[in-house]
Structure formats: structure tokens, C-alpha cells
Design a protein around this motif. Structure first.
Motif: not given
Length: 116
Positions: A64-67, A69-84
């Protein structure tokens, strides 16, 4: 002579122009898909190293794109195993050039510094 006063300023402007051109060329070749794929592969390695439960797959990751407030952040990649839940997710904050800013492992509240 007064021209000699402008030589350091001209040299600084030239160096800044070269650096800006270089980063522009680097940024031109980076797509969101490339970055997400790269960090999904990093997630597979991090998941195996952490000994977390569940089978890791590349499809576990979403970006997802960064919020605002985070000027230098482009993307936030979140990885979560199924069921967690969110507590079992790996999170990577990515800058505009595809570099890692922050890495948060499952169960960690504070981000860890990226390993180079």
C-alpha cells in the motif's frame, strides 16, 4: 576577480545536477511490481530464518502507499501467512528508490534497522 567567487557555487550546482540526473535514471527503471516482488522474496527468506509457523508464499504479500506523514516512504509491503493476525506479519517500509527504510518482524513493536 569577482568571477572567482562564483566558481564554488557553479561546481556545487554541477555536482547536484549530476546526482539528481543519476537518481532520476535509477528511479525511472523501478516499478511497484518490481519492488513488491523483491520484498516478497525477502519475506520468504526472513520467514524461513525466523522459524515462524505456517508456510510462506509470495502471495502472502500486499503493498500500500505510505501514509501522509512519511515523506520518504513510497510503499509499505506487508506479508502475513494465511490464518495469522497482524501480530504475525512482516512489514517493510520502502523508499522512493526501492531501498529498505524499516523492517518490522512478527511480534516486534519497534522497527529494526535494515541489515546491509
Amino acid at each position: 576577480m569577482r568571477v572567482a567567487y562564483w566558481i564554488p557555487i557553479a561546481m556545487l550546482a554541477l555536482v547536484l545536477a549530476v546526482v539528481g540526473f543519476r537518481y532520476g535514471l535509477i528511479r525511472q527503471g523501478i516499478t511497484e511490481t518490481d519492488v513488491i516482488t523483491l520484498y516478497a522474496q525477502k519475506y520468504l527468506r526472513d520467514h524461513a530464518d525466523s522459524g515462524a509457523l505456517g508456510a510462506a508464499q509470495i502471495s502472502d504479500c500486499a503493498a500500500r502507499p505510505a501514509e501522509r506523514g512519511h515523506l520518504w516512504t513510497w510503499l509499505v509491503v506487508t506479508c502475513r501467512p494465511e490464518g495469522h493476525t497482524d501480530a504475525g506479519s512482516f512489514r517493510y517500509r520502502i523508499n522512493w528508490l526501492g531501498g529498505l527504510i524499516e523492517y518490522i518482524a512478527p511480534g516486534e513493536g519497534a522497527p529494526r534497522a535494515p541489515q546491509t
